[in-house]
Design a protein around this motif. Sequence first.
Motif, PDB file in Angstrom:
ATOM      1  N   MET A 284       0.749  -1.178   0.030  1.00 32.56           N
ATOM      2  CA  MET A 284      -0.018   0.027   0.160  1.00 32.56           C
ATOM      3  C   MET A 284       0.808   1.470   0.096  1.00 32.56           C
ATOM      4  O   MET A 284       0.732   2.187  -0.743  1.00 32.56           O
ATOM      5  CB  MET A 284      -0.889   0.099   1.311  1.00 32.56           C
ATOM      6  N   VAL A 285       1.880   1.279   0.614  1.00 28.16           N
ATOM      7  CA  VAL A 285       2.665   2.322   0.699  1.00 28.16           C
ATOM      8  C   VAL A 285       3.541   2.461  -0.420  1.00 28.16           C
ATOM      9  O   VAL A 285       3.537   3.677  -0.983  1.00 28.16           O
ATOM     10  CB  VAL A 285       3.782   2.270   2.051  1.00 28.16           C
TER      11      VAL A 285
ATOM     12  N   VAL B 257     -10.509   1.296  -4.681  1.00 29.43           N
ATOM     13  CA  VAL B 257      -9.885   0.300  -3.876  1.00 29.43           C
ATOM     14  C   VAL B 257      -9.235   0.479  -2.923  1.00 29.43           C
ATOM     15  O   VAL B 257      -8.808  -0.183  -1.677  1.00 29.43           O
ATOM     16  CB  VAL B 257      -8.851  -0.082  -4.958  1.00 29.43           C
ATOM     17  N   MET B 258      -8.585   1.619  -2.664  1.00 28.12           N
ATOM     18  CA  MET B 258      -7.635   2.508  -1.328  1.00 28.12           C
ATOM     19  C   MET B 258      -8.680   2.211  -0.098  1.00 28.12           C
ATOM     20  O   MET B 258      -8.175   1.814   0.749  1.00 28.12           O
ATOM     21  CB  MET B 258      -7.165   3.499  -1.516  1.00 28.12           C
ATOM     22  N   PRO B 259      -9.808   2.471  -0.026  1.00 29.91           N
ATOM     23  CA  PRO B 259     -10.532   2.407   1.177  1.00 29.91           C
ATOM     24  C   PRO B 259     -10.378   1.070   1.877  1.00 29.91           C
ATOM     25  O   PRO B 259     -10.144   0.810   3.086  1.00 29.91           O
ATOM     26  CB  PRO B 259     -12.018   3.054   0.810  1.00 29.91           C
TER      27      PRO B 259
ATOM     28  N   TYR C 259      -6.946   0.831   3.046  1.00 24.48           N
ATOM     29  CA  TYR C 259      -6.432   1.174   4.329  1.00 24.48           C
ATOM     30  C   TYR C 259      -7.362   0.552   5.364  1.00 24.48           C
ATOM     31  O   TYR C 259      -6.536   0.187   6.440  1.00 24.48           O
ATOM     32  CB  TYR C 259      -6.808   2.901   4.045  1.00 24.48           C
ATOM     33  N   ILE C 260      -8.668   0.205   5.220  1.00 26.50           N
ATOM     34  CA  ILE C 260      -9.205  -0.521   6.465  1.00 26.50           C
ATOM     35  C   ILE C 260      -8.669  -1.730   6.456  1.00 26.50           C
ATOM     36  O   ILE C 260      -8.493  -2.212   7.834  1.00 26.50           O
ATOM     37  CB  ILE C 260     -10.656  -0.216   6.120  1.00 26.50           C
ATOM     38  N   GLY C 261      -8.374  -2.486   5.755  1.00 26.24           N
ATOM     39  CA  GLY C 261      -8.119  -3.648   5.714  1.00 26.24           C
ATOM     40  C   GLY C 261      -6.790  -3.791   6.490  1.00 26.24           C
ATOM     41  O   GLY C 261      -6.357  -4.968   7.371  1.00 26.24           O
TER      42      GLY C 261
END
Length: 148
Positions: free
Chosen positions: A16-17, A53-55, A58-60
């Motif tokens: 993710m980073v 995709v990103m939410p 991030y939450i995952g």
Amino acid sequence: MLNALEVVTTVIVGVMVGVEFSVLFVVNPILNALPEDSGQLGHAHGGRMLGAVMPVWYIGSLVLVALWAVAGRHHAGVGLVVTAGALLVLSVVMSLLLLVPINNRNKTWTPQNRPEDWKQQLDRWVRWHYVRVAVIIAAFAVLVTALT
């Protein structure tokens, strides 16, 4: 089992980073260099695609870090995991309050309907994205430190 959770969490947060880092330092400069309205259309498409995709990512990631903290509560380094979790919470709050509202507007823009200040709004998004990327890099670094 805890070792597998630690590795999976670290890899998912690390990827993710990497994605967010490349958006900031690779994708945005490419889009900004495109001629005429192509860059703005690319930003809008990227906002739609990554905005979907990103939410989840991030939450995952935050859920995985929380699971690691609970499962490893009696192990060394749990304070670092909690710190990483707090940084990820900060990144989610920043996203919801500062970046998502701009992205939600941006993803609907076309050359025909974009506002006069669209470039300033994208610049504001990029400035906040720098901060968010720094926060998630810090979270990743703390997670890696917790592994040692």
